[in-house]
Design a protein around this motif. Structure first.
Motif, PDB file in Angstrom:
ATOM      1  N   LYS A 181       1.083   4.230  -2.952  1.00 24.04           N
ATOM      2  CA  LYS A 181       0.238   5.233  -2.311  1.00 24.04           C
ATOM      3  C   LYS A 181      -0.180   6.327  -3.281  1.00 24.04           C
ATOM      4  N   GLU A 182       0.767   6.807  -4.083  1.00 26.80           N
ATOM      5  CA  GLU A 182       0.462   7.885  -5.021  1.00 26.80           C
ATOM      6  C   GLU A 182      -0.581   7.458  -6.053  1.00 26.80           C
TER       7      GLU A 182
ATOM      8  N   LEU B 197      -2.910   5.077  -5.588  1.00 29.17           N
ATOM      9  CA  LEU B 197      -4.180   4.908  -4.889  1.00 29.17           C
ATOM     10  C   LEU B 197      -4.895   6.243  -4.679  1.00 29.17           C
ATOM     11  N   GLU B 198      -4.126   7.292  -4.419  1.00 29.40           N
ATOM     12  CA  GLU B 198      -4.713   8.607  -4.164  1.00 29.40           C
ATOM     13  C   GLU B 198      -5.400   9.179  -5.402  1.00 29.40           C
ATOM     14  N   LYS B 199      -5.039   8.697  -6.575  1.00 28.80           N
ATOM     15  CA  LYS B 199      -5.615   9.212  -7.821  1.00 28.80           C
ATOM     16  C   LYS B 199      -6.861   8.447  -8.253  1.00 28.80           C
TER      17      LYS B 199
ATOM     18  N   ASP C 207     -10.767   6.683  -7.779  1.00 31.02           N
ATOM     19  CA  ASP C 207     -12.010   6.940  -7.049  1.00 31.02           C
ATOM     20  C   ASP C 207     -12.215   5.817  -6.034  1.00 31.02           C
ATOM     21  N   ASN C 208     -13.229   5.968  -5.199  1.00 29.67           N
ATOM     22  CA  ASN C 208     -13.421   5.033  -4.084  1.00 29.67           C
ATOM     23  C   ASN C 208     -13.644   3.597  -4.552  1.00 29.67           C
TER      24      ASN C 208
ATOM     25  N   GLU D 293       0.817  -1.206   0.000  1.00 32.94           N
ATOM     26  CA  GLU D 293       0.000   0.000   0.000  1.00 32.94           C
ATOM     27  C   GLU D 293       0.860   1.269   0.000  1.00 32.94           C
ATOM     28  N   GLU D 294       1.960   1.231   0.765  1.00 31.88           N
ATOM     29  CA  GLU D 294       2.846   2.395   0.809  1.00 31.88           C
ATOM     30  C   GLU D 294       3.560   2.581  -0.528  1.00 31.88           C
TER      31      GLU D 294
ATOM     32  N   LYS E 246     -10.377   2.150  -5.903  1.00 34.55           N
ATOM     33  CA  LYS E 246      -9.441   1.930  -4.797  1.00 34.55           C
ATOM     34  C   LYS E 246      -9.830   0.683  -3.991  1.00 34.55           C
TER      35      LYS E 246
END
Length: 236
Positions: free
Chosen positions: A154-155, A157-159, A161-162, A150-151, A165
């Motif tokens: 991370k970038e 995942l932030e882009k 939508d729910n 996940e780390e 993700k």
């Protein structure tokens, strides 16, 4: 239950699973029939399902030439026997890999023990062992930190939508549990409890973003896996 009801349920299952109804239940049925021919009621009783539900699966796979019925019992066709062998082999291979990890650990322990006995000075040997253990511990801790999927993404995942993700994190979680970089759509739908139309839409969106790939396996159904670039980012 009449034939029309079996046919209706069979078509419903096929439509729900996007014409690739390979699931853990179907794998279980195939493996049972590989042991010996069985009646529908016997399969249902052993697996804990309603007879009509088992009948709908068998009716569909009969069309796919994997099973056939004779004298009230279901048999595997040659193609069905090949599929059963592939299923059993996949579980056997998984077990072998688990045992291989344990075996390698045992060999490493023997090697470490022999190396320690060859040391001339006890204090130096103790220091080396402590140093070895410390380096192993630090290396393992560092690797665990760096290997947090996940780390690492991370970038990305932030882009998303729910919905995108949630699906991606679900597949990543399976990757963390089993080490597999792909999953079949029927397994994903069955475990995620998602509507097939909605699920396929989200998977296509992730494919467009070059995060996942979709591959239609002729025998096992639609396979979903991480793209090459995304897979590289998981192990940062």
């Amino acid at each position: 239950m009449d034939d029309s009801e079996v046919e209706r349920l069979s078509n419903e299952i096929a439509n729900q699973l996007n014409a690739s109804p390979r699931s853990k239940l179907m794998e279980a049925i195939i493996v049972l029939l590989n042991a010996r021919p069985l009646r529908t009621s016997e399969i249902a009783s052993n697996l804990g399902y309603q007879t009509k539900y088992i009948s709908s699966y068998l009716s569909y796979w009969k069309k796919k030439n994997l099973v056939y019925q004779d004298g009230g019992r279901w048999y595997l066709t040659p193609e069905g026997e090949n599929l059963a062998k592939a299923i059993i082999d996949s579980y056997s291979n998984s077990r072998f890999k688990e045992m291989l990890v344990i075996a390698k650990q045992m060999v490493e322990q023997v090697k470490d023990s022999k190396n320690n006995k060859t040391q001339q000075n006890k204090k130096e040997a103790e220091k080396e062992v402590l140093s070895f253990i410390d380096s192993k511990t630090n290396s393992k801790a560092k690797k665990q930190q760096n290997m947090n999927p996940e780390e690492c993404v991370k970038e990305i995942l932030e882009k998303l939508d729910n919905d995108e993700k949630d699906i991606l994190l679900f597949i990543i979680d399976k990757y963390k549990q089993w080490g597999s970089t792909y999953i079949y759509i029927d397994q994903l739908q069955e475990e995620y409890k998602a509507d097939m139309g909605w699920l396929f839409k989200i998977l296509r969106q992730l494919q467009t973003k070059r995060i996942l790939y979709l591959y239609q396996d002729p025998k096992l159904g639609l396979r979903i896996g991480f793209s090459k670039t995304f897979k590289e980012k998981l192990n940062c």
